[in-house]
Motif scaffolding. Sequence first.
Motif, PDB file in Angstrom:
ATOM      1  N   ALA A  58       0.824  -1.214   0.000  1.00 48.22           N
ATOM      2  CA  ALA A  58       0.000   0.000   0.000  1.00 48.22           C
ATOM      3  C   ALA A  58       0.855   1.260   0.000  1.00 48.22           C
ATOM      4  O   ALA A  58       0.574   2.218  -0.747  1.00 48.22           O
ATOM      5  CB  ALA A  58      -0.927  -0.015   1.214  1.00 48.22           C
ATOM      6  N   VAL A  59       1.898   1.281   0.816  1.00 47.22           N
ATOM      7  CA  VAL A  59       2.769   2.458   0.878  1.00 47.22           C
ATOM      8  C   VAL A  59       3.531   2.632  -0.435  1.00 47.22           C
ATOM      9  O   VAL A  59       3.654   3.751  -0.956  1.00 47.22           O
ATOM     10  CB  VAL A  59       3.748   2.341   2.064  1.00 47.22           C
ATOM     11  N   ALA A  60       4.044   1.525  -0.977  1.00 50.50           N
ATOM     12  CA  ALA A  60       4.795   1.607  -2.233  1.00 50.50           C
ATOM     13  C   ALA A  60       3.921   2.146  -3.358  1.00 50.50           C
ATOM     14  O   ALA A  60       4.350   3.015  -4.133  1.00 50.50           O
ATOM     15  CB  ALA A  60       5.337   0.226  -2.602  1.00 50.50           C
ATOM     16  N   ALA A  61       2.693   1.658  -3.455  1.00 48.64           N
ATOM     17  CA  ALA A  61       1.794   2.136  -4.506  1.00 48.64           C
ATOM     18  C   ALA A  61       1.504   3.621  -4.342  1.00 48.64           C
ATOM     19  O   ALA A  61       1.471   4.377  -5.319  1.00 48.64           O
ATOM     20  CB  ALA A  61       0.500   1.324  -4.498  1.00 48.64           C
ATOM     21  N   ALA A  62       1.304   4.060  -3.099  1.00 49.21           N
ATOM     22  CA  ALA A  62       1.064   5.483  -2.842  1.00 49.21           C
ATOM     23  C   ALA A  62       2.269   6.327  -3.227  1.00 49.21           C
ATOM     24  O   ALA A  62       2.124   7.478  -3.645  1.00 49.21           O
ATOM     25  CB  ALA A  62       0.723   5.695  -1.369  1.00 49.21           C
ATOM     26  N   ALA A  63       3.460   5.736  -3.103  1.00 50.01           N
ATOM     27  CA  ALA A  63       4.695   6.457  -3.433  1.00 50.01           C
ATOM     28  C   ALA A  63       5.011   6.423  -4.925  1.00 50.01           C
ATOM     29  O   ALA A  63       5.959   7.064  -5.367  1.00 50.01           O
ATOM     30  CB  ALA A  63       5.860   5.858  -2.650  1.00 50.01           C
ATOM     31  N   GLY A  64       4.245   5.662  -5.683  1.00 49.02           N
ATOM     32  CA  GLY A  64       4.491   5.563  -7.118  1.00 49.02           C
ATOM     33  C   GLY A  64       5.504   4.510  -7.502  1.00 49.02           C
ATOM     34  O   GLY A  64       6.081   4.555  -8.587  1.00 49.02           O
ATOM     35  N   ILE A  65       5.706   3.545  -6.617  1.00 48.18           N
ATOM     36  CA  ILE A  65       6.628   2.435  -6.888  1.00 48.18           C
ATOM     37  C   ILE A  65       5.817   1.241  -7.369  1.00 48.18           C
ATOM     38  O   ILE A  65       4.857   0.832  -6.711  1.00 48.18           O
ATOM     39  CB  ILE A  65       7.437   2.069  -5.630  1.00 48.18           C
ATOM     40  N   GLY A  66       6.203   0.660  -8.504  1.00 50.38           N
ATOM     41  CA  GLY A  66       5.386  -0.376  -9.127  1.00 50.38           C
ATOM     42  C   GLY A  66       5.846  -1.792  -8.929  1.00 50.38           C
ATOM     43  O   GLY A  66       5.145  -2.735  -9.351  1.00 50.38           O
ATOM     44  N   VAL A  67       7.017  -2.002  -8.305  1.00 53.55           N
ATOM     45  CA  VAL A  67       7.551  -3.361  -8.137  1.00 53.55           C
ATOM     46  C   VAL A  67       8.010  -3.541  -6.697  1.00 53.55           C
ATOM     47  O   VAL A  67       8.646  -2.649  -6.122  1.00 53.55           O
ATOM     48  CB  VAL A  67       8.735  -3.628  -9.095  1.00 53.55           C
ATOM     49  N   PHE A  68       7.708  -4.697  -6.134  1.00 53.35           N
ATOM     50  CA  PHE A  68       7.969  -4.989  -4.731  1.00 53.35           C
ATOM     51  C   PHE A  68       8.524  -6.413  -4.625  1.00 53.35           C
ATOM     52  O   PHE A  68       7.985  -7.337  -5.221  1.00 53.35           O
ATOM     53  CB  PHE A  68       6.652  -4.832  -3.949  1.00 53.35           C
ATOM     54  N   ALA A  69       9.603  -6.573  -3.886  1.00 47.37           N
ATOM     55  CA  ALA A  69      10.197  -7.904  -3.666  1.00 47.37           C
ATOM     56  C   ALA A  69      10.010  -8.314  -2.220  1.00 47.37           C
ATOM     57  O   ALA A  69      10.268  -7.535  -1.301  1.00 47.37           O
ATOM     58  CB  ALA A  69      11.687  -7.895  -4.013  1.00 47.37           C
ATOM     59  N   THR A  70       9.580  -9.552  -2.019  1.00 49.04           N
ATOM     60  CA  THR A  70       9.449 -10.100  -0.674  1.00 49.04           C
ATOM     61  C   THR A  70       9.811 -11.571  -0.712  1.00 49.04           C
ATOM     62  O   THR A  70      10.151 -12.109  -1.759  1.00 49.04           O
ATOM     63  CB  THR A  70       8.019  -9.871  -0.130  1.00 49.04           C
ATOM     64  N   GLY A  71       9.732 -12.225   0.457  1.00 46.61           N
ATOM     65  CA  GLY A  71      10.033 -13.651   0.516  1.00 46.61           C
ATOM     66  C   GLY A  71       8.832 -14.463   0.105  1.00 46.61           C
ATOM     67  O   GLY A  71       8.767 -15.036  -0.982  1.00 46.61           O
ATOM     68  N   GLY A  72       7.839 -14.530   0.991  1.00 42.90           N
ATOM     69  CA  GLY A  72       6.610 -15.253   0.701  1.00 42.90           C
ATOM     70  C   GLY A  72       5.413 -14.461   1.184  1.00 42.90           C
ATOM     71  O   GLY A  72       5.500 -13.703   2.149  1.00 42.90           O
ATOM     72  N   LEU A  73       4.283 -14.634   0.513  1.00 41.56           N
ATOM     73  CA  LEU A  73       3.067 -13.934   0.879  1.00 41.56           C
ATOM     74  C   LEU A  73       2.398 -14.581   2.083  1.00 41.56           C
ATOM     75  O   LEU A  73       2.565 -15.768   2.347  1.00 41.56           O
ATOM     76  CB  LEU A  73       2.071 -13.947  -0.287  1.00 41.56           C
ATOM     77  N   GLY A  74       1.586 -13.781   2.790  1.00 42.30           N
ATOM     78  CA  GLY A  74       0.643 -14.349   3.723  1.00 42.30           C
ATOM     79  C   GLY A  74      -0.553 -14.878   2.957  1.00 42.30           C
ATOM     80  O   GLY A  74      -0.686 -14.654   1.754  1.00 42.30           O
ATOM     81  N   GLY A  75      -1.437 -15.569   3.639  1.00 44.32           N
ATOM     82  CA  GLY A  75      -2.586 -16.127   2.942  1.00 44.32           C
ATOM     83  C   GLY A  75      -3.605 -16.699   3.905  1.00 44.32           C
ATOM     84  O   GLY A  75      -3.738 -16.230   5.039  1.00 44.32           O
TER      85      GLY A  75
END
Length: 306
Positions: free
Chosen positions: A112-129
């Motif tokens: 959410a913060v990245a999108a608000a900042a105008g950043i379009g790509v995000f790297a993480t380990g694994g998603l929650g679910g």
Amino acid sequence: MKNSSLRYGAEVADALRDGRPVVALESTIISHGLPHPDNIRVAREIEDAVRATGAVPATIGMIAGELVVGLDDARVAHLASAEGVAKLSVRDLAVAAARRADGATTVAATSAVAAAAGIGVFATGGLGGVHREANITFDESADLTTLARTPIVVVCAGVKSILDVSATLERMETLGVTVVGYRTRRFPGFFITDSGYELDWSVDSPEQIAEMIAAQAALGATEGATVVANPLPVDEQLDTALHDRTLADGLALLEQNKVTGKAVTPFLLSYFHSATEGASLATNIRIILRNATLAGQVAVAAAARS
């Protein structure tokens, strides 16, 4: 979320102003995902992996109630070692800001913060679910609903194998979250290469992912996230027999200790670390470094098209 509520590191601010590729990185892995002092070392290695592709890393976190996009070394070290760092999902951000708290952002909050900042790509380990027995507990990560309404590409190693993978994939389909495999049609299971579930789509290069991003923009299909599932090579995964045994024992301890909610994932990851004598930690580090590299390559390819 208003862009004006965010504070930017100098390097990230310059990159966004100049239209250079930027990759968002979460901070939960620093404060809750890895033990000290490995967390500081790995945080720097992750940023270095992004920089090696030609992109700029933007590690996101909260310092004294202020959301920072692009934490510097001192702030990363603070989140890695300070007592009482909160684990922040989207719902926690306003409360934590009002309380002037220190906080590490989850996948949901970072997206959410990245999108608000105008950043379009995000790297993480694994998603929650969706957690096991969610039909009884209703325990489902806010990652899923946030991704359903957040326009960002998330490079990950699937969802954590401690979850109900089948139910998570079903929920992502229902929520309209696009999922593609990177050079595979099998959905990865974080520590393990193959979770046992098939995917409808795969992509073979960062350029194909960038082309997909451009096609989404052209079609106006930019409401939700695209998950790029990047599996570990088979020879780098956690031994599957060790994984299955550790998971079964960890789930039993979870029930015995009545651990619920946001405490579940850190509890199980910590148990994996101790029970596998560090093997899961080494696997976790390989995962995030590989994802950071791919995310950087995607950001560079996408910037080249704009």
